[in-house]
Design a protein around this motif. Structure first.
Motif, PDB file in Angstrom:
ATOM      1  N   ILE A   1      13.671  13.151  -0.187  1.00 41.05           N
ATOM      2  CA  ILE A   1      13.310  12.886  -1.582  1.00 41.05           C
ATOM      3  C   ILE A   1      12.530  11.586  -1.565  1.00 41.05           C
ATOM      4  CG2 ILE A   1      14.136  12.418  -3.910  1.00 41.05           C
ATOM      5  CD1 ILE A   1      16.414  14.113  -1.427  1.00 41.05           C
ATOM      6  N   PHE A   2      11.274  11.644  -1.966  1.00 39.99           N
ATOM      7  CA  PHE A   2      10.361  10.506  -1.849  1.00 39.99           C
ATOM      8  C   PHE A   2      10.049   9.966  -3.238  1.00 39.99           C
ATOM      9  CE2 PHE A   2       6.017   8.717  -1.079  1.00 39.99           C
ATOM     10  CZ  PHE A   2       6.370   7.786  -0.108  1.00 39.99           C
ATOM     11  N   VAL A   3      10.599   8.786  -3.541  1.00 38.70           N
ATOM     12  CA  VAL A   3      10.398   8.142  -4.838  1.00 38.70           C
ATOM     13  C   VAL A   3       9.384   7.019  -4.635  1.00 38.70           C
ATOM     14  CG1 VAL A   3      11.479   6.942  -6.765  1.00 38.70           C
ATOM     15  CG2 VAL A   3      12.782   8.659  -5.471  1.00 38.70           C
ATOM     16  N   THR A   4       8.219   7.158  -5.248  1.00 39.81           N
ATOM     17  CA  THR A   4       7.167   6.183  -4.982  1.00 39.81           C
ATOM     18  C   THR A   4       6.571   5.619  -6.255  1.00 39.81           C
ATOM     19  OG1 THR A   4       5.033   5.816  -3.873  1.00 39.81           O
ATOM     20  CG2 THR A   4       5.405   7.996  -4.816  1.00 39.81           C
ATOM     21  N   GLY A   5       6.246   4.338  -6.182  1.00 43.42           N
ATOM     22  CA  GLY A   5       5.447   3.716  -7.212  1.00 43.42           C
ATOM     23  C   GLY A   5       3.990   4.092  -7.017  1.00 43.42           C
ATOM     24  N   PRO A   6       3.073   3.497  -7.782  1.00 42.05           N
ATOM     25  CA  PRO A   6       1.648   3.842  -7.711  1.00 42.05           C
ATOM     26  C   PRO A   6       0.983   3.279  -6.452  1.00 42.05           C
ATOM     27  CG  PRO A   6       2.020   2.148  -9.353  1.00 42.05           C
ATOM     28  CD  PRO A   6       3.371   2.571  -8.891  1.00 42.05           C
ATOM     29  N   ALA A   7       1.245   3.897  -5.318  1.00 40.12           N
ATOM     30  CA  ALA A   7       0.758   3.425  -4.022  1.00 40.12           C
ATOM     31  C   ALA A   7      -0.575   4.074  -3.664  1.00 40.12           C
ATOM     32  CB  ALA A   7       1.795   3.721  -2.944  1.00 40.12           C
ATOM     33  N   ASP A   8      -1.328   3.426  -2.779  1.00 40.70           N
ATOM     34  CA  ASP A   8      -2.598   3.964  -2.298  1.00 40.70           C
ATOM     35  C   ASP A   8      -2.401   4.989  -1.181  1.00 40.70           C
ATOM     36  OD1 ASP A   8      -4.000   2.275  -4.017  1.00 40.70           O
ATOM     37  OD2 ASP A   8      -4.059   0.646  -2.543  1.00 40.70           O
ATOM     38  N   ALA A   9      -1.321   4.864  -0.438  1.00 37.72           N
ATOM     39  CA  ALA A   9      -1.113   5.706   0.738  1.00 37.72           C
ATOM     40  C   ALA A   9      -0.939   7.174   0.365  1.00 37.72           C
ATOM     41  CB  ALA A   9       0.109   5.218   1.519  1.00 37.72           C
ATOM     42  N   ALA A  10      -1.337   8.052   1.277  1.00 38.54           N
ATOM     43  CA  ALA A  10      -1.150   9.493   1.075  1.00 38.54           C
ATOM     44  C   ALA A  10       0.332   9.809   1.008  1.00 38.54           C
ATOM     45  CB  ALA A  10      -1.806  10.266   2.220  1.00 38.54           C
TER      46      ALA A  10
ATOM     47  N   SER B   1       0.817  -1.220   0.000  1.00 36.77           N
ATOM     48  CA  SER B   1       0.000   0.000   0.000  1.00 36.77           C
ATOM     49  C   SER B   1       0.848   1.267   0.000  1.00 36.77           C
ATOM     50  CB  SER B   1      -0.899   0.021   1.245  1.00 36.77           C
ATOM     51  OG  SER B   1      -0.102   0.164   2.424  1.00 36.77           O
ATOM     52  N   GLY B   2       2.138   1.127   0.358  1.00 34.84           N
ATOM     53  CA  GLY B   2       3.002   2.288   0.486  1.00 34.84           C
ATOM     54  C   GLY B   2       2.881   2.998   1.816  1.00 34.84           C
ATOM     55  N   ALA B   3       2.052   2.475   2.730  1.00 35.86           N
ATOM     56  CA  ALA B   3       1.804   3.160   4.007  1.00 35.86           C
ATOM     57  C   ALA B   3       3.070   3.264   4.858  1.00 35.86           C
ATOM     58  CB  ALA B   3       0.707   2.443   4.782  1.00 35.86           C
ATOM     59  N   GLN B   4       3.856   2.191   4.899  1.00 41.28           N
ATOM     60  CA  GLN B   4       5.058   2.242   5.737  1.00 41.28           C
ATOM     61  C   GLN B   4       6.083   3.220   5.188  1.00 41.28           C
ATOM     62  OE1 GLN B   4       5.839   0.124   8.964  1.00 41.28           O
ATOM     63  NE2 GLN B   4       6.515   2.235   8.776  1.00 41.28           N
ATOM     64  N   GLY B   5       6.262   3.238   3.868  1.00 42.10           N
ATOM     65  CA  GLY B   5       7.208   4.175   3.270  1.00 42.10           C
ATOM     66  C   GLY B   5       6.805   5.616   3.493  1.00 42.10           C
ATOM     67  N   SER B   6       5.521   5.930   3.315  1.00 43.10           N
ATOM     68  CA  SER B   6       5.042   7.291   3.553  1.00 43.10           C
ATOM     69  C   SER B   6       5.249   7.694   5.005  1.00 43.10           C
ATOM     70  CB  SER B   6       3.560   7.404   3.187  1.00 43.10           C
ATOM     71  OG  SER B   6       3.375   7.421   1.799  1.00 43.10           O
ATOM     72  N   ALA B   7       4.981   6.763   5.918  1.00 41.10           N
ATOM     73  CA  ALA B   7       5.146   7.066   7.340  1.00 41.10           C
ATOM     74  C   ALA B   7       6.612   7.329   7.685  1.00 41.10           C
ATOM     75  CB  ALA B   7       4.593   5.917   8.186  1.00 41.10           C
ATOM     76  N   ILE B   8       7.517   6.557   7.085  1.00 45.94           N
ATOM     77  CA  ILE B   8       8.949   6.771   7.337  1.00 45.94           C
ATOM     78  C   ILE B   8       9.379   8.137   6.825  1.00 45.94           C
ATOM     79  CG2 ILE B   8      11.268   5.997   6.665  1.00 45.94           C
ATOM     80  CD1 ILE B   8      10.100   3.117   6.707  1.00 45.94           C
TER      81      ILE B   8
END
Length: 398
Positions: free
Chosen positions: A230-239, A211-218
């Motif tokens: 610098i936040f590099v993200t795939g197509p995650a659901d998390a804010a 979901s990307g939740a842990q990465g966003s929280a970190i």
């Protein structure tokens, strides 16, 4: 991040003053206290009642209001805030600031303050480009004034170019960056997050349940400690984390490219659940279902982003953190992964379906390093992020 921070918002006269109402609302949403100050010209665009209603604070207008002087002198008002924001910052007010003039409440507050100041300029493109304004900008920058914008865009006067005030959320981000405090202030950290989507054809792809939740929280926890992220993200659901430099990608190859272009960092945290394989030759057209036939997909191995960065020579971040999502022999597999990849730490977790961790709100991790393994109790992903961010800060700063 702005909880209980006191912001003195000076609203100058310009059509962009209407954006100040949205700015107040966004700052209040984040826990800040906003004290508004309006110039006489600003009252032609927004009313004291509107800004006072949104901020919940008295709107200050007149330097010579004796009641205000008895309750809150202009010196005290200028120094009681954690930050002064000028939005919009007109050419006139910037000129006053550069010359040290103090002939109304706004300019007096700005001259009397020892509080950091952030200006969001807004004016006609010709006014912005004028040598006098550019000279004032250089002087104010040398004086330690921070700026956000202006942007290029259409103007109320019908012209196009630099001079358009940035949007309220861009100002909020700038406020967060200016007010960043904590042990990681001045440190730059890269975080990857979310899944990657590897195309099969234009409508199908290979992915996973992240979901990307842990990465966003970190990322958010690191920003809270003052880091530039610098936040590099795939197509995650998390804010997405507020205050981070956001880079959106789809595939593992795109993620590697984004990471390599932003590797001048103090630490890199690879939380993304990157697909191990991709379709070697993705179809440009939708693969049609045919009776009695199944498509044959040839796979290719995706780049190993964690290993690539961990095994760099020059330019390797001082601290590289990987994640290991395992379903069997978690500690053994994660320990072997850390050695094989060459990273400094591995954060291991059990993502077996019974744990509910993949896509859930909680996590139970073990931090593995040269010193051995350290099991953390199950807790919310925000708490895991805060604990990991604190450990990163302790390692980088000492």
């Amino acid at each position: 991040m702005l909880t209980d921070k006191r912001i003195l918002l000076i609203i100058a006269g310009g059509i962009a003053a209407y954006k100040s109402l949205e700015l107040i609302r966004r700052l209040r949403e984040r826990g800040a206290w906003v004290t508004p100050v309006l110039t006489r010209a600003a009252e032609e665009f927004v009313t004291p009642l509107s800004v006072s209603s949104l901020s919940g604070e008295k709107a200050y207008r007149d330097l010579f209001d004796l009641t205000d002087e008895a309750d809150m002198g202009h010196i005290q008002l200028s120094r009681s805030a954690d930050l002064i924001v000028v939005a919009p910052g007109t050419a006139d007010l910037m000129a006053k600031m550069a010359l040290g003039m103090a002939n109304d409440l706004a300019s007096t507050l700005l001259l009397a303050t020892d509080t950091p100041v952030l200006v969001a300029p807004a004016m006609n493109v010709r006014m912005w480009d004028h040598p006098a304004t550019q000279r004032n900008l250089r002087q104010l920058t040398a004086d330690g004034i921070a700026f956000v914008g202006p942007n290029d865009g259409d103007m109320a006067c019908g012209e196009f170019g630099p001079g358009r005030m940035v949007e309220p959320m861009e100002i909020v981000q700038a406020v967060q960056e200016v007010m960043a405090e904590g042990p990681l202030q001045g440190r730059r950290i890269l975080v990857t997050s979310g899944p990657t989507h590897e195309p099969i054809d234009p409508v199908r792809y290979i992915a996973n349940r992240s979901s990307g939740a842990q990465g966003s929280a970190i990322a958010q926890a690191l920003i809270k400690l003052g880091a530039e992220v610098i936040f590099v993200t795939g197509p995650a659901d998390a804010a997405r984390p507020e205050g981070a430099t956001l880079i959106e990608v789809e595939t593992a190859q795109e993620m590697l490219s984004a990471v390599q272009q932003n590797l001048s960092v103090d630490a890199a945290v690879f939380c993304a659940a990157v697909a191990d394989w991709r379709v070697a030759s993705a179809s440009d057209s939708k693969i049609k279902k045919t009776k009695g036939g199944l498509p044959v997909l040839a796979f290719a191995e995706n780049p190993d982003i964690l290993a690539t960065v961990s095994q760099m020579g020059d330019g390797r971040p001082p601290l590289v953190v990987g994640f290991a999502a395992e379903t069997d022999d978690v500690i053994e597999n994660a320990t072997a992964k850390r050695i094989r990849k060459g990273c400094d730490w591995i954060v291991a977790n059990d993502v077996s379906p019974a744990t509910g961790i993949m896509g859930g709100s909680e996590n139970a991790v073990t931090l593995i390093s040269d010193a051995g393994s350290e099991a953390w109790p199950r807790m919310g992903k925000v708490e895991v992020a805060e604990k990991l961010a604190a450990r990163i800060a302790e390692t980088l700063v000492g």
